[in-house]
Design an enzyme around this catalytic site. Structure first.
Site, PDB file in Angstrom:
ATOM      1  N   GLY A  13       7.610  -3.526   5.279  1.00 40.35           N
ATOM      2  CA  GLY A  13       6.263  -3.962   5.681  1.00 40.35           C
ATOM      3  C   GLY A  13       6.129  -5.472   5.552  1.00 40.35           C
ATOM      4  O   GLY A  13       6.578  -6.038   4.561  1.00 40.35           O
ATOM      5  N   ARG A  74      11.829  -1.231   9.965  1.00 36.38           N
ATOM      6  CA  ARG A  74      12.401  -0.213   9.079  1.00 36.38           C
ATOM      7  C   ARG A  74      13.667   0.228   9.821  1.00 36.38           C
ATOM      8  O   ARG A  74      13.626   0.456  11.028  1.00 36.38           O
ATOM      9  CB  ARG A  74      11.458   0.958   8.897  1.00 36.38           C
ATOM     10  CG  ARG A  74      10.002   0.544   8.712  1.00 36.38           C
ATOM     11  CD  ARG A  74       9.455   0.785   7.351  1.00 36.38           C
ATOM     12  NE  ARG A  74       8.021   0.492   7.304  1.00 36.38           N
ATOM     13  CZ  ARG A  74       7.405   0.009   6.246  1.00 36.38           C
ATOM     14  NH1 ARG A  74       8.068  -0.259   5.145  1.00 36.38           N
ATOM     15  NH2 ARG A  74       6.103  -0.208   6.256  1.00 36.38           N
ATOM     16  N   ASP A 105      10.595  -2.757  -2.265  1.00 39.44           N
ATOM     17  CA  ASP A 105      11.620  -2.062  -3.050  1.00 39.44           C
ATOM     18  C   ASP A 105      12.654  -1.345  -2.184  1.00 39.44           C
ATOM     19  O   ASP A 105      13.833  -1.290  -2.547  1.00 39.44           O
ATOM     20  CB  ASP A 105      11.008  -1.144  -4.109  1.00 39.44           C
ATOM     21  CG  ASP A 105      10.265   0.024  -3.519  1.00 39.44           C
ATOM     22  OD1 ASP A 105       9.869  -0.058  -2.351  1.00 39.44           O
ATOM     23  OD2 ASP A 105      10.080   1.023  -4.234  1.00 39.44           O
ATOM     24  N   THR A 127       5.951  -8.088  -0.502  1.00 38.79           N
ATOM     25  CA  THR A 127       5.224  -6.839  -0.271  1.00 38.79           C
ATOM     26  C   THR A 127       3.801  -6.960  -0.798  1.00 38.79           C
ATOM     27  O   THR A 127       3.586  -7.521  -1.870  1.00 38.79           O
ATOM     28  CB  THR A 127       5.916  -5.630  -0.945  1.00 38.79           C
ATOM     29  OG1 THR A 127       5.001  -4.524  -0.951  1.00 38.79           O
ATOM     30  CG2 THR A 127       6.343  -5.895  -2.375  1.00 38.79           C
ATOM     31  N   ASP A 129       2.174  -4.514  -1.825  1.00 39.69           N
ATOM     32  CA  ASP A 129       1.945  -3.412  -2.765  1.00 39.69           C
ATOM     33  C   ASP A 129       2.074  -3.818  -4.241  1.00 39.69           C
ATOM     34  O   ASP A 129       1.556  -3.133  -5.112  1.00 39.69           O
ATOM     35  CB  ASP A 129       2.935  -2.261  -2.497  1.00 39.69           C
ATOM     36  CG  ASP A 129       2.812  -1.711  -1.086  1.00 39.69           C
ATOM     37  OD1 ASP A 129       1.713  -1.769  -0.523  1.00 39.69           O
ATOM     38  OD2 ASP A 129       3.831  -1.224  -0.549  1.00 39.69           O
ATOM     39  N   ASP A 131       4.620  -3.483  -6.065  1.00 42.34           N
ATOM     40  CA  ASP A 131       5.177  -2.292  -6.705  1.00 42.34           C
ATOM     41  C   ASP A 131       6.559  -2.498  -7.308  1.00 42.34           C
ATOM     42  O   ASP A 131       7.291  -1.541  -7.532  1.00 42.34           O
ATOM     43  CB  ASP A 131       5.202  -1.119  -5.705  1.00 42.34           C
ATOM     44  CG  ASP A 131       5.976  -1.456  -4.432  1.00 42.34           C
ATOM     45  OD1 ASP A 131       6.394  -2.615  -4.256  1.00 42.34           O
ATOM     46  OD2 ASP A 131       6.166  -0.545  -3.602  1.00 42.34           O
ATOM     47  N   ARG A 173       1.006   1.950  -1.177  1.00 42.86           N
ATOM     48  CA  ARG A 173       2.032   3.002  -1.128  1.00 42.86           C
ATOM     49  C   ARG A 173       1.873   3.897  -2.365  1.00 42.86           C
ATOM     50  O   ARG A 173       0.879   4.583  -2.458  1.00 42.86           O
ATOM     51  CB  ARG A 173       3.425   2.386  -1.047  1.00 42.86           C
ATOM     52  CG  ARG A 173       4.417   3.371  -0.452  1.00 42.86           C
ATOM     53  CD  ARG A 173       5.768   2.776  -0.266  1.00 42.86           C
ATOM     54  NE  ARG A 173       5.899   2.139   1.023  1.00 42.86           N
ATOM     55  CZ  ARG A 173       7.040   1.896   1.626  1.00 42.86           C
ATOM     56  NH1 ARG A 173       8.176   2.209   1.027  1.00 42.86           N
ATOM     57  NH2 ARG A 173       7.089   1.333   2.789  1.00 42.86           N
TER      58      ARG A 173
HETATM   59  P1  ADP Z   1       9.914  -2.029   1.827  1.00 45.31           P
HETATM   60  O1  ADP Z   1      11.077  -2.928   1.729  1.00 45.31           O
HETATM   61  O2  ADP Z   1       8.662  -2.742   2.237  1.00 45.31           O
HETATM   62  O3  ADP Z   1       9.748  -1.151   0.605  1.00 45.31           O
HETATM   63  P2  ADP Z   1      11.064   0.274   3.243  1.00 45.31           P
HETATM   64  O4  ADP Z   1      11.000   1.189   2.081  1.00 45.31           O
HETATM   65  O5  ADP Z   1      10.671   0.822   4.569  1.00 45.31           O
HETATM   66  O6  ADP Z   1      10.152  -1.035   3.065  1.00 45.31           O
HETATM   67  O7  ADP Z   1      12.546  -0.284   3.317  1.00 45.31           O
HETATM   68  C1  ADP Z   1      12.926  -1.203   4.344  1.00 45.31           C
HETATM   69  C2  ADP Z   1      14.300  -0.889   4.819  1.00 45.31           C
HETATM   70  O8  ADP Z   1      15.237  -1.035   3.728  1.00 45.31           O
HETATM   71  C3  ADP Z   1      14.537   0.548   5.313  1.00 45.31           C
HETATM   72  O9  ADP Z   1      14.093   0.728   6.623  1.00 45.31           O
HETATM   73  C4  ADP Z   1      16.046   0.654   5.207  1.00 45.31           C
HETATM   74  O10 ADP Z   1      16.663   0.008   6.272  1.00 45.31           O
HETATM   75  C5  ADP Z   1      16.343  -0.145   3.928  1.00 45.31           C
HETATM   76  N1  ADP Z   1      16.436   0.771   2.789  1.00 45.31           N
HETATM   77  C6  ADP Z   1      15.429   1.377   2.116  1.00 45.31           C
HETATM   78  N2  ADP Z   1      15.901   2.183   1.139  1.00 45.31           N
HETATM   79  C7  ADP Z   1      17.253   2.123   1.222  1.00 45.31           C
HETATM   80  C8  ADP Z   1      18.323   2.751   0.516  1.00 45.31           C
HETATM   81  N3  ADP Z   1      18.106   3.610  -0.478  1.00 45.31           N
HETATM   82  N4  ADP Z   1      19.590   2.438   0.876  1.00 45.31           N
HETATM   83  C9  ADP Z   1      19.830   1.574   1.885  1.00 45.31           C
HETATM   84  N5  ADP Z   1      18.860   0.946   2.587  1.00 45.31           N
HETATM   85  C10 ADP Z   1      17.601   1.219   2.278  1.00 45.31           C
HETATM   86  O1  F6P Z   2       4.672  -1.400   1.927  1.00 51.22           O
HETATM   87  C1  F6P Z   2       3.616  -2.022   2.579  1.00 51.22           C
HETATM   88  C2  F6P Z   2       2.746  -1.002   3.253  1.00 51.22           C
HETATM   89  O2  F6P Z   2       1.715  -1.691   3.934  1.00 51.22           O
HETATM   90  C3  F6P Z   2       2.175   0.077   2.341  1.00 51.22           C
HETATM   91  O3  F6P Z   2       1.063  -0.408   1.629  1.00 51.22           O
HETATM   92  C4  F6P Z   2       1.866   1.154   3.339  1.00 51.22           C
HETATM   93  O4  F6P Z   2       1.872   2.424   2.730  1.00 51.22           O
HETATM   94  C5  F6P Z   2       2.993   1.039   4.310  1.00 51.22           C
HETATM   95  O5  F6P Z   2       3.480  -0.282   4.222  1.00 51.22           O
HETATM   96  C6  F6P Z   2       2.601   1.314   5.747  1.00 51.22           C
HETATM   97  O6  F6P Z   2       3.748   1.273   6.504  1.00 51.22           O
HETATM   98  P1  F6P Z   2       3.821   1.324   8.105  1.00 51.22           P
HETATM   99  O7  F6P Z   2       3.781  -0.093   8.565  1.00 51.22           O
HETATM  100  O8  F6P Z   2       5.146   1.933   8.369  1.00 51.22           O
HETATM  101  O9  F6P Z   2       2.667   2.127   8.565  1.00 51.22           O
END
Ligand code: ADP
Ligand code: F6P
Length: 319
Positions: A13, A74, A105, A127, A129, A131, A173
Site C-alpha cells: 500500500g 502487490r 510488513d 505504511t 498502518d 504495524d 489492517r
Molecule cells: P505491505 O508491504 O504494505 O504490507 P503486502 O502485504 O501486500 O503490503 O506486501 C507487498 C508485497 O510484498 C506482496 O505483494 C508480495 O509481493 C511481497 N510479500 C509479502 N509477503 C511476502 C512473503 N511472505 N514472502 C515473499 N514476498 C512477500
Molecule cells: O496497508 C495499507 C492499507 O491501506 C491497509 O490499511 C488496508 O487494509 C489495505 O492497505 C488496503 O489495501 P488495498 O489497496 O489492496 O485495498
C-alpha cells in the site's frame, strides 16, 4: 570496492512520504557518487526489469506529493521462490549492488527472503498502518492520522448539531494504531481495535453511560476488518433505541500531501538506508525509537514489544 549503483522500489500500500524517502535515497546516494535506478511497480518491476534512472532532476519537488512516483503493486509471483529468483537475475543484469525497499510488513517479508538469496537489502517502513513493532513511527502514519482527525472533526460538527453518534471505521489492517492515536488526540469517546476488541454489549453500555451523563454526540472509532459497521450500527440502534450513523473513511486516508513530520522522518531514514548499504549491510530495516534513527535485522522487526500497553492505559484515563 566502492558501490556504483543501487536500486529503490516502493511496494504494498502506498503511504504519504514515500516520495520524500525516494528523494532522500537518490540525493544521499548521489552525494556519495552512487547511481540510483528507480524500480517501478514494486517487486513486479523487479522481476520484469522495469527501471528508470533517478537523478536530482527526477526527484525535484516530489517530497511534497502523496503517493509514489515509482508506483506500487502487490506481487503474487514474488511470494514464490521462482519469482524471487527471477528478481535476483534482474538485479544482477542491472548491476544493482544494493536495494532499498520502501513498504510495509509484507514487503519486508519479501525483502528478507531476497537478502537470503544474497542481495543486500535495506527496508524503510512505508505504511499508514504503523504495524511494524520495531519502529515507533512508520512513514505515512502521521499524515494519515492528521487526515483521520480532520475527517472526524467534520463528522463531529454535524453529530453535535444533531446530537447523534457515528461509528467511524479507520484503516490499519490488523493494527489498531490509527484508531488508538486518533482517540488519544481527542477524536472519539469509544474505541475498539484488534488489540483491545470490544463486544457489542460493552460498546452499548459505554455509549449508554455517556448518554446518561448528557453526552449525546459520540464517536465510536473502530479498526477495519473487525465488524460490518452497518450491521453493528443497526444492532446498537435496536439495543439502545437511538439513531446511529456510520462512516468508512476508506482510501481518503492513504492520499494527500505528507506532513512535515513524515517528510523529515522519510528523509532521515532514506539517508540511513544508503549509509547501511555502503557499509555492506544486507538485511536491515530502518526505524525510529526515542527520537533516534535505528536499524534492526529484518528477522527482528516484529520481535519487539511495541510498547502500546502504556498508550492504552493512558487512553483509559482520557475517555
Ligand atoms: P505491505 O508491504 O504494505 O504490507 P503486502 O502485504 O501486500 O503490503 O506486501 C507487498 C508485497 O510484498 C506482496 O505483494 C508480495 O509481493 C511481497 N510479500 C509479502 N509477503 C511476502 C512473503 N511472505 N514472502 C515473499 N514476498 C512477500
Ligand atoms: O496497508 C495499507 C492499507 O491501506 C491497509 O490499511 C488496508 O487494509 C489495505 O492497505 C488496503 O489495501 P488495498 O489497496 O489492496 O485495498
Amino acid at each position: 570496492m566502492r558501490m556504483k549503483r543501487l536500486g529503490v522500489l516502493t511496494s504494498g500500500g502506498d503511504s504519504p512520504g514515500m516520495n520524500a524517502a525516494i528523494r532522500a535515497v537518490v540525493k544521499s546516494a548521489n552525494h556519495y557518487g552512487i547511481e540510483v535506478l528507480g524500480i517501478k511497480h514494486g517487486y513486479t518491476g523487479l522481476i520484469k526489469g522495469e527501471v528508470i534512472p533517478l537523478g536530482d532532476h527526477e526527484v525535484d519537488r516530489i517530497a511534497e506529493n502523496g503517493g509514489t512516483i515509482l508506483k506500487t503493486a502487490r506481487c503474487p509471483e514474488f511470494m514464490e521462490e521462482q519469482g524471487r529468483q527471477m528478481a535476483v537475475e534482474t538485479i544482477k543484469k542491472l548491476g544493482v549492488e544494493g536495494l532499498v525497499v520502501i513498504g510495509g510488513d509484507g514487503s519486508f517479508n519479501g525483502a528478507e527472503k531476497l537478502s537470503e538469496l544474497g542481495v543486500n537489502v535495506v527496508g524503510l517502513p512505508g505504511t499508514i498502518d504503523n504495524d511494524l513493532a520495531y519502529t515507533e513511527y512508520s512513514i505515512g502514519f502521521d499524515t494519515t492520522l492528521n487526515t483521520v482527525m480532520d475527517c472526524i472533526g467534520k463528522i463531529k460538527d454535524t453529530d453535535s448539531s444533531h446530537e447523534k453518534t457515528t461509528i467511524v471505521e479507520v484503516m490499519g489492517r490488523y493494527c489498531g494504531d490509527l484508531a488508538l492515536y486518533s482517540a488519544l488526540a481527542g477524536g472519539g469517546e469509544i474505541i475498539s481495535t484488534p488489540e483491545r476488541k470490544l463486544d457489542l454489549d460493552t460498546i452499548c453500555s459505554k455509549l449508554q453511560d455517556n448518554i446518561n451523563k448528557g453526552k449525546l454526540d459520540n464517536i465510536i472509532i473502530i479498526t477495519e476488518r473487525m465488524y460490518d459497521i452497518e450491521k453493528l450500527g443497526k444492532c446498537i440502534q435496536e439495543k439502545l433505541n437511538i439513531t446511529i450513523r456510520s462512516t468508512v473513511l476508506g482510501y481518503i486516508q492513504r492520499g494527500g500531501e505528507p506532513s512535515v513530520f513524515d517528510r523529515i522522518l522519510a528523509s532521515k531514514m532514506g539517508v540511513r538506508a544508503v549509509e547501511l548499504l555502503i557499509l555492506g549491510e544486507r538485511c536491515r530495516a530502518v526505524g525510529i525509537r526515542n527520537n533516534k534513527i535505528i536499524d534492526v535485522d529484518f528477522r527482528k522487526v516484529n520481535c519487539v514489544d511495541s510498547g502500546k500497553d502504556k498508550e492504552y492505559d493512558l487512553l483509559n484515563q482520557l475517555l
